[in-house]
Design a protein around this motif. Structure first.
Motif, PDB file in Angstrom:
ATOM      1  N   ILE A 117       0.859  -1.187   0.000  1.00  0.00           N
ATOM      2  CA  ILE A 117       0.000   0.000   0.000  1.00  0.00           C
ATOM      3  C   ILE A 117       0.895   1.238   0.000  1.00  0.00           C
ATOM      4  O   ILE A 117       1.817   1.333   0.818  1.00  0.00           O
ATOM      5  N   LEU A 118       0.612   2.180  -0.909  1.00  0.00           N
ATOM      6  CA  LEU A 118       1.391   3.419  -0.976  1.00  0.00           C
ATOM      7  C   LEU A 118       0.467   4.625  -0.784  1.00  0.00           C
ATOM      8  O   LEU A 118      -0.524   4.775  -1.513  1.00  0.00           O
ATOM      9  N   CYS A 119       0.797   5.450   0.211  1.00  0.00           N
ATOM     10  CA  CYS A 119       0.085   6.719   0.404  1.00  0.00           C
ATOM     11  C   CYS A 119       0.961   7.796  -0.238  1.00  0.00           C
ATOM     12  O   CYS A 119       2.138   7.918   0.106  1.00  0.00           O
ATOM     13  N   THR A 120       0.378   8.575  -1.124  1.00  0.00           N
ATOM     14  CA  THR A 120       1.199   9.461  -1.957  1.00  0.00           C
ATOM     15  C   THR A 120       1.117  10.943  -1.601  1.00  0.00           C
ATOM     16  O   THR A 120       1.888  11.731  -2.155  1.00  0.00           O
ATOM     17  N   GLY A 121       0.202  11.328  -0.707  1.00  0.00           N
ATOM     18  CA  GLY A 121      -0.052  12.764  -0.588  1.00  0.00           C
ATOM     19  C   GLY A 121      -0.437  13.295  -1.956  1.00  0.00           C
ATOM     20  O   GLY A 121      -1.034  12.566  -2.765  1.00  0.00           O
ATOM     21  N   ASP A 122      -0.055  14.535  -2.261  1.00  0.00           N
ATOM     22  CA  ASP A 122      -0.433  15.105  -3.561  1.00  0.00           C
ATOM     23  C   ASP A 122       0.612  14.857  -4.645  1.00  0.00           C
ATOM     24  O   ASP A 122       0.506  15.405  -5.749  1.00  0.00           O
ATOM     25  N   ALA A 123       1.624  14.034  -4.348  1.00  0.00           N
ATOM     26  CA  ALA A 123       2.542  13.618  -5.406  1.00  0.00           C
ATOM     27  C   ALA A 123       1.776  12.872  -6.484  1.00  0.00           C
ATOM     28  O   ALA A 123       2.174  12.861  -7.651  1.00  0.00           O
ATOM     29  N   ALA A 162       8.293   5.620  -7.310  1.00  0.00           N
ATOM     30  CA  ALA A 162       7.132   5.098  -6.565  1.00  0.00           C
ATOM     31  C   ALA A 162       6.580   3.854  -7.252  1.00  0.00           C
ATOM     32  O   ALA A 162       6.222   2.879  -6.594  1.00  0.00           O
ATOM     33  N   LEU A 163       6.548   3.872  -8.581  1.00  0.00           N
ATOM     34  CA  LEU A 163       6.046   2.712  -9.337  1.00  0.00           C
ATOM     35  C   LEU A 163       6.947   1.498  -9.163  1.00  0.00           C
ATOM     36  O   LEU A 163       6.473   0.359  -9.167  1.00  0.00           O
ATOM     37  N   HIS A 209      -5.888  13.315  -2.858  1.00  0.00           N
ATOM     38  CA  HIS A 209      -7.233  13.764  -3.229  1.00  0.00           C
ATOM     39  C   HIS A 209      -7.817  12.787  -4.245  1.00  0.00           C
ATOM     40  O   HIS A 209      -7.078  12.233  -5.063  1.00  0.00           O
ATOM     41  N   GLY A 210      -9.109  12.606  -4.218  1.00  0.00           N
ATOM     42  CA  GLY A 210      -9.777  11.684  -5.135  1.00  0.00           C
ATOM     43  C   GLY A 210      -9.776  10.268  -4.588  1.00  0.00           C
ATOM     44  O   GLY A 210      -9.152   9.978  -3.563  1.00  0.00           O
ATOM     45  N   ASP A 211     -10.475   9.402  -5.296  1.00  0.00           N
ATOM     46  CA  ASP A 211     -10.685   8.040  -4.817  1.00  0.00           C
ATOM     47  C   ASP A 211      -9.401   7.219  -4.765  1.00  0.00           C
ATOM     48  O   ASP A 211      -8.463   7.455  -5.533  1.00  0.00           O
ATOM     49  N   ALA A 212      -9.405   6.242  -3.871  1.00  0.00           N
ATOM     50  CA  ALA A 212      -8.307   5.275  -3.801  1.00  0.00           C
ATOM     51  C   ALA A 212      -8.333   4.400  -5.049  1.00  0.00           C
ATOM     52  O   ALA A 212      -9.363   4.252  -5.703  1.00  0.00           O
ATOM     53  N   GLY A 213      -7.185   3.826  -5.372  1.00  0.00           N
ATOM     54  CA  GLY A 213      -7.124   2.955  -6.548  1.00  0.00           C
ATOM     55  C   GLY A 213      -5.842   2.150  -6.538  1.00  0.00           C
ATOM     56  O   GLY A 213      -5.300   1.829  -5.476  1.00  0.00           O
ATOM     57  N   GLY A 214      -5.358   1.865  -7.736  1.00  0.00           N
ATOM     58  CA  GLY A 214      -4.142   1.077  -7.894  1.00  0.00           C
ATOM     59  C   GLY A 214      -3.034   1.905  -8.513  1.00  0.00           C
ATOM     60  O   GLY A 214      -3.096   3.143  -8.530  1.00  0.00           O
ATOM     61  N   PRO A 215      -1.993   1.230  -9.026  1.00  0.00           N
ATOM     62  CA  PRO A 215      -0.845   1.943  -9.599  1.00  0.00           C
ATOM     63  C   PRO A 215      -1.220   2.824 -10.798  1.00  0.00           C
ATOM     64  O   PRO A 215      -0.448   3.713 -11.174  1.00  0.00           O
ATOM     65  N   ARG A 235       1.696  10.626 -13.790  1.00  0.00           N
ATOM     66  CA  ARG A 235       3.003  10.763 -14.427  1.00  0.00           C
ATOM     67  C   ARG A 235       2.856  11.123 -15.913  1.00  0.00           C
ATOM     68  O   ARG A 235       3.519  12.039 -16.406  1.00  0.00           O
ATOM     69  N   HIS A 236       1.958  10.415 -16.602  1.00  0.00           N
ATOM     70  CA  HIS A 236       1.736  10.699 -18.025  1.00  0.00           C
ATOM     71  C   HIS A 236       1.231  12.124 -18.233  1.00  0.00           C
ATOM     72  O   HIS A 236       1.674  12.826 -19.138  1.00  0.00           O
ATOM     73  N   PHE A 237       0.294  12.540 -17.398  1.00  0.00           N
ATOM     74  CA  PHE A 237      -0.242  13.897 -17.520  1.00  0.00           C
ATOM     75  C   PHE A 237       0.891  14.928 -17.412  1.00  0.00           C
ATOM     76  O   PHE A 237       0.993  15.847 -18.225  1.00  0.00           O
ATOM     77  N   LEU A 238       1.762  14.729 -16.407  1.00  0.00           N
ATOM     78  CA  LEU A 238       2.864  15.680 -16.209  1.00  0.00           C
ATOM     79  C   LEU A 238       3.848  15.651 -17.376  1.00  0.00           C
ATOM     80  O   LEU A 238       4.300  16.700 -17.841  1.00  0.00           O
TER      81      LEU A 238
END
Ligand SMILES: [Zn+2]
Length: 310
Positions: free
Chosen positions: A191-197, A221-222, A233-239, A246-249
């Motif tokens: 389980i990874l908690c990312t904050g806003d990263a 992280a991946l 922020h937003g719903d929990a999910g997977g990788p 990452r792609h968006f950035l």
């Protein structure tokens, strides 16, 4: 007749769904693994998400949140477990993650963060705190002049808490969303908690970021190979949340850099991002374009440049 019944049933279904909340607000926590709970923050109140991790003798809370939410969460904890909250981890210095710090320490917890969070607070505070006092009743209600800084910091990553039940690693993977970005990694449960990263949806601010380096931090992280990704922020999910963020950035950076090199200003740019970025594209993309443009043309991380935005 059957046809009509089907239409009626479909209409009913449609009606039911149109009244269903789009996103659960301050709802019951989601159990991600035994002793690991995910609380979705109410985005209308500016709250971030929160993760609670149960250890043998105590609880760890990931992100102190705004004071209003911190108060709600402190009241929620006994419903999860009779164990005390010993640590509250600030993933970064932004108010929606750290301004509740003093409420948690008053309740007996130790606030903790990567050392970069202190540097960020030294740089941006108390200016942002003062702005929040003007705009937010919950911050005003604390009658403080500044954010309470995390009581404990670490510089060597990972900082590990371990007992008979599990291991919890506080990780620093580099300057992404902010210079002080910290992650929380549970190696056994993956389980990874990312904050806003990494966030799930168009919910990010880029102002304090290092846009060239951020995708590298997400690649690290991946490499941990998380199964569950719990974003700020937003719903929990997977990788997929890490991949998509990452792609968006990367796509945004590439598109802006290309048009900047053609001599265009942000206002003159026509930025078309691929469909894989859809979940992360904000309504006001120009704001993000301006931040990327500043970094690209001034050859420094956007967050290192003078800026009065987040
Ligand atoms: Zn946030």
């Amino acid at each position: 007749m059957i046809h009509h019944m089907r239409i009626a049933a479909a209409l009913l279904l449609l009606l039911a769904f149109s009244f269903a909340p789009v996103q659960a607000q301050s709802s019951a926590p989601q159990l991600i693994a035994p002793g690991v709970w995910f609380f979705l923050g109410d985005s209308h109140k500016g709250y971030s998400n929160t993760v609670v991790i149960e250890m043998a003798d105590y609880l760890i809370v990931v992100d102190a949140n705004y004071p209003g939410r911190a108060r709600e969460l402190i009241a929620e904890m006994p419903k999860l477990s009779p164990k005390p909250v010993r640590y509250v981890f600030d993933t970064h210095a932004h108010g929606d993650h750290s301004y509740g710090n003093s409420l948690w320490t008053a309740a007996g917890a130790t606030t903790i963060a990567y050392s970069g969070v202190l540097k960020d607070m030294d740089r941006y505070e108390p200016l942002r705190w003062q702005a929040a006092v003007k705009g937010r009743e919950d911050v005003r209600s604390l009658h403080q002049d500044n954010v309470e800084q995390p009581k404990q910091t670490f510089t060597k990553s990972p900082f590990i808490l371990q007992d008979s039940t599990r291991e919890v690693d506080f990780e620093y993977l580099g300057w992404g969303h902010t210079p002080g970005d910290g992650y929380v990694w549970l190696p056994k449960e993956r389980i990874l908690c990312t904050g806003d990263a990494a966030v799930n949806g168009p919910r990010n601010r880029l102002g304090d970021a290092n846009l060239a380096n951020w995708p590298r931090a997400l690649a690290k992280a991946l490499r941990l190979k998380p199964v569950h990704v719990l974003p700020g922020h937003g719903d929990a999910g997977g990788p997929g949340i890490l991949v998509g963020q990452r792609h968006f950035l990367l796509d945004l950076y590439q598109a802006v850099a290309k048009q900047a090199h053609e001599g265009k200003t942000p206002e003159q740019m026509n930025i078309q991002l691929p469909s894989r970025d859809e979940n992360w594209i904000p309504k006001d993309l120009l704001r993000d374009v301006k931040v990327v443009y500043a970094e690209v043309t001034q050859h420094q991380p956007a967050g290192a440049l003078p800026h009065d935005f987040q």
